[in-house]
Design a protein around this motif. Structure first.
Motif, mmCIF file in Angstrom:
data_model
loop_
_atom_site.group_PDB
_atom_site.id
_atom_site.type_symbol
_atom_site.label_atom_id
_atom_site.label_comp_id
_atom_site.label_asym_id
_atom_site.label_seq_id
_atom_site.Cartn_x
_atom_site.Cartn_y
_atom_site.Cartn_z
ATOM 1 N N MET A 418 0.826 -1.213 0.000
ATOM 2 C CA MET A 418 0.000 0.000 0.000
ATOM 3 C C MET A 418 0.856 1.257 0.000
ATOM 4 N N GLY A 419 2.029 1.176 0.617
ATOM 5 C CA GLY A 419 2.942 2.322 0.632
ATOM 6 C C GLY A 419 2.347 3.526 1.340
ATOM 7 N N GLU A 420 2.375 4.654 0.656
ATOM 8 C CA GLU A 420 1.918 5.905 1.257
ATOM 9 C C GLU A 420 0.423 5.879 1.551
ATOM 10 N N ASP A 421 -0.341 5.054 0.808
ATOM 11 C CA ASP A 421 -1.778 4.963 1.055
ATOM 12 C C ASP A 421 -2.072 4.483 2.472
ATOM 13 N N TYR A 422 -1.218 3.594 2.988
ATOM 14 C CA TYR A 422 -1.398 3.100 4.357
ATOM 15 C C TYR A 422 -1.311 4.265 5.340
ATOM 16 N N THR A 423 -0.313 5.117 5.179
ATOM 17 C CA THR A 423 -0.134 6.261 6.070
ATOM 18 C C THR A 423 -1.299 7.233 5.957
ATOM 19 N N ASN A 428 -6.395 9.637 8.035
ATOM 20 C CA ASN A 428 -7.822 9.936 7.905
ATOM 21 C C ASN A 428 -8.619 9.347 9.057
ATOM 22 N N MET A 429 -8.249 8.140 9.472
ATOM 23 C CA MET A 429 -8.913 7.522 10.621
ATOM 24 C C MET A 429 -8.658 8.357 11.877
ATOM 25 N N ARG A 430 -7.404 8.736 12.091
ATOM 26 C CA ARG A 430 -7.028 9.505 13.277
ATOM 27 C C ARG A 430 -7.708 10.868 13.286
ATOM 28 N N ARG A 431 -7.786 11.492 12.121
ATOM 29 C CA ARG A 431 -8.406 12.821 12.044
ATOM 30 C C ARG A 431 -9.867 12.764 12.462
ATOM 31 N N THR A 613 -7.194 4.815 0.971
ATOM 32 C CA THR A 613 -6.935 5.938 1.876
ATOM 33 C C THR A 613 -8.176 6.379 2.650
ATOM 34 N N THR A 614 -9.286 5.705 2.451
ATOM 35 C CA THR A 614 -10.565 6.166 2.979
ATOM 36 C C THR A 614 -10.654 6.068 4.495
#
Length: 712
Positions: A418-423, A428-431, A613-614
């Motif tokens: 996933m690379g950067e998508d994981y981050t 997004n979850m944290r926000r 990224t959702t």
């Protein structure tokens, strides 16, 4: 008239000024002027700027005698011709899309001040960040504030971001005669922003770190004056006195705290330099400060450390870190005791759309009823670990350990892929969690014994599969309220779930013991009532999932709409080939693309447009704006009902009971696609009748909750 005037004060910054200006020249926003104000530099910086002026008429060099950064910025404000002014330090740089993004959002929201976050980088990291900047093309997630809320941003919420002028875009017409105080060589930008926001401006914030701050010894903000701290002390004192004069004690007290922190910093710098005269002068200032009425209202720990710093440094050195951490924990617990009557224990810490959205629905609805409510920040590793870059799920037994090891390897490979998508997905979850679920001032609790210190009298456990041992790696006391706590008086299980009608018989004995700690029991699936009644003497009620407590208008305020329009949305919680085949057929018939969201390895088909990224806000947006929704997810179906979408439900092999139940309750059994029954997607649904049933069910569910909570 130019769109933006970029003001860059420069003093002996020859080695940094070219990359700084080039980062502005590379902006996608073309209507700008670049004003470089030379504050009497003695190096070859002005010659480098003159060279850039000859090749780009947008760059202008303005010279002045050495008078400080405040005078340089004021000179730039006097010369600026743009609708907006943007402030940039000569040793920093910006993302190529920053000015376009800031100006567009300022126009869109009619904002007077907009800003982004700052990324601090060392010299070695700076060049790499500039090279990689073009690849950082994240969509903006803006927050806006005005009037009292804008002032709260300055004084409390975003004080660290709003004390520096770098990276701020300001509407020129709102600045008018306001200028930087030339008597302040540091802290002048804090005071400028204070004066500006006090005028009642509308401000916007983008959390992306698109302002690149270079950390080095020669930086303006690392100058000797900054290290000595005197000037920043003066700016803090001014703001404190103004707020104190206005009678706004909360803000004045906050700035009193900032002031004494700066005084301690200044004293410690003088001490490290063995400046005895400076130490003596600051001790005298500190002695006067201790007589101020606001000083006596600070926490005792803060006053004690302040005294130790100036008069007993050997004691301050070991306690300077230990005591603040200790008191922060205690004060945050005291704060939550004052702020809330009810603590919710659920899966808010899980990076799962449904888990977070139902926690949000429950908390928001209770607050709307006037019940002071917090989501308890109980975030044990057995729940959060499954979302780590190397996943961790502590299932007991030899088979469990083998499975855990395999899951760690598979998860690591998938997250790497996933690379950067994981981050981005984690962000997004944290926000969403920070904006809608938890109070960041409250402590994170990693272990069940820490629950004994919580201040709440009432606890709501649920909603979610809190009683599913496959998810919680065994039945957990926390999710039954079965923990020792002197203040705890009442535990209500709201919409608790096994994921099905029961759990394996091996857990019966433990469940029978734990359920006795629950004072009022409700479950999400009606089929689970017989199992619970075997062990529970009281009444067991079936209630609605809390996402239905909130109308679609409330959820719309939380969503983030996708840029794409016209699509079929897919989200699955279990692989289902029939679902995949149906979606492909529907896509072919309608000519619409398929968008699928995933939180891990599980997916319907790699040929679909997959978004890794959702977060919950994006999940809501995807459902709300979809032409069609196809899913075997409970909450995918729930929000399809809330947003009145054309949808089709497929059953989960082991959790199908909950899907049948929610559709039956709303009179939508015909939306299930199973063997021998493939409903027409365009089939008519009486949404007014569905809404009436939802209203009735939520009214009964809400009555159960309020009747069993010991609150006024």
């Amino acid at each position: 008239m130019k769109k933006i005037s970029v003001i860059i004060p420069m003093y002996n910054a020859a080695q940094y000024i070219e990359p700084c200006i080039q980062s502005v020249q590379n902006q996608t926003c073309g209507e700008l002027e670049i004003l470089v104000i030379d504050d009497g530099s003695t190096d070859f910086g002005p010659a480098a700027v003159e060279k850039l002026c000859r090749s780009d008429d947008r760059v202008r060099l303005i010279r002045q005698e050495n008078g400080g950064v405040s005078r340089a910025r004021n000179h730039g404000l006097d010369a600026a011709e743009g609708e907006y002014v943007f402030f940039l330090d000569s040793d920093d740089a910006i993302h190529p899309r920053l000015l376009e993004e800031l100006s567009c959002q300022a126009d869109r929201y009619q904002a007077d001040l907009v800003f982004c976050c700052c990324r601090k980088l060392k010299d070695g990291e700076f060049q790499k960040a500039l090279r990689d900047a073009s690849a950082d093309d994240r969509p903006a997630r803006w927050k806006m504030a005005e009037a009292e809320e804008a002032e709260q941003w300055l004084h409390l919420q975003y004080v660290n971001e709003l004390t520096g002028i770098g990276g701020k875009l300001v509407r020129t017409s709102r600045i008018r005669d306001l200028r930087f105080d030339e008597g302040l060589s540091n802290g002048e930008d804090t005071y400028f922003l204070y004066e500006l926001i006090s005028r009642g401006v509308r401000i916007g914030r983008y959390p992306g770190d698109w302002y690149y701050y270079r950390m080095h010894e020669q930086s303006i903000t690392h100058s000797a004056a900054m290290l000595q701290g005197d000037r920043y002390v003066e700016s803090c004192r001014r703001v404190r006195d103004l707020e104190y004069g206005k009678g706004r004690m909360d803000y004045a007290l906050t700035w009193e705290g900032y002031l004494i922190q700066q005084m301690k910093r200044a004293f410690l710098v003088r001490r490290s330099r063995k400046d005895r005269k400076g130490q003596k002068s600051l001790r005298k200032t500190a002695s006067m400060e201790r007589k101020h009425p606001l000083y006596r209202r600070l926490f005792i720990s803060t006053r004690f450390l302040f005294w130790c710093c100036f008069y007993c440094y050997p004691l301050y050195a070991p306690l300077g870190r230990f005591i603040p951490a200790l008191w922060k924990l205690k004060e945050s617990i005291v704060m939550s005791k004052k702020d809330a009557d009810v603590g919710i224990l659920t899966f808010h810490c899980s990076d799962n759309y449904g888990a977070m959205l139902q926690a949000c629905g429950l908390k928001t609805w209770l607050k709307e009823q006037g019940v002071r409510t917090d989501v308890v920040r109980y975030e044990p590793p057995y729940m959060t670990g499954r979302h780590w870059f190397i996943p961790y799920v502590p299932i007991p037994g030899l088979k469990g350990r083998i499975w855990c090891l395999k899951n760690m390897l598979d998860g690591y490979r998938n997250h790497r892929k996933m690379g950067e998508d994981y981050t981005r997905q984690r962000a997004n979850m944290r926000r969403f969690r920070e904006e809608h679920l938890v109070d960041s001032n409250h402590p994170r609790l990693l272990f069940a014994p820490q629950l004994s210190s919580l201040p709440y009298r009432n606890y709501v456990v649920g909603s979610d599969q809190i009683w599913n041992p496959n998810i919680t790696c065994g039945l957990r006391k926390a999710y039954f309220g079965a923990f020792s706590n002197k203040r705890k008086k009442n535990v209500v299980a709201y919409a608790a779930s096994f994921g099905g009608a029961s759990i394996p018989s091996a857990w019966d004995g433990q469940f029978a013991k734990l359920i006795q700690s629950v004072d009022a029991v409700s479950v999400r699936e009606e089929a689970a009532i017989p199992y619970v009644k075997r062990f529970c003497k009281g009444e067991v009620t079936a209630v609605l999932d809390p996402v239905f407590f909130l109308p679609k208008e409330t959820w719309q305020k939380m969503e983030r709409a996708p840029e794409k329009k016209g699509y079929i949305f897919v989200y699955i919680t279990e692989k289902n080939q029939e679902l995949t085949d149906y979606v492909k057929k529907l896509s072919k018939e309608t000519g619409l693309p398929v968008i699928e969201t995933r939180t891990g390895r599980l997916g319907a088909d790699d040929s679909f447009q997959v978004d890794y990224t959702t977060g919950p806000a994006e999940f809501l947006g995807y459902i709300h704006h979809a032409d069609y929704v196809v899913t075997n997810s409970f909450h995918g179906i729930a929000f399809s009902i809330i947003f009145r979408k054309r949808f089709l439900a497929f059953l989960h092999r082991s959790l199908g009971a909950r899907i049948r139940n929610i559709l039956k309750l709303h009179g939508l059994e015909g939306r299930i696609c199973e063997e021998g029954n493939e409903p027409e997607m365009e089939g008519g649904v009486d949404w007014d009748a569905v809404a009436a049933r939802t209203e009735e069910l939520t009214r009964d569910s809400g009555r159960f909750l309020l009747e069993h909570l010991s609150v006024q």
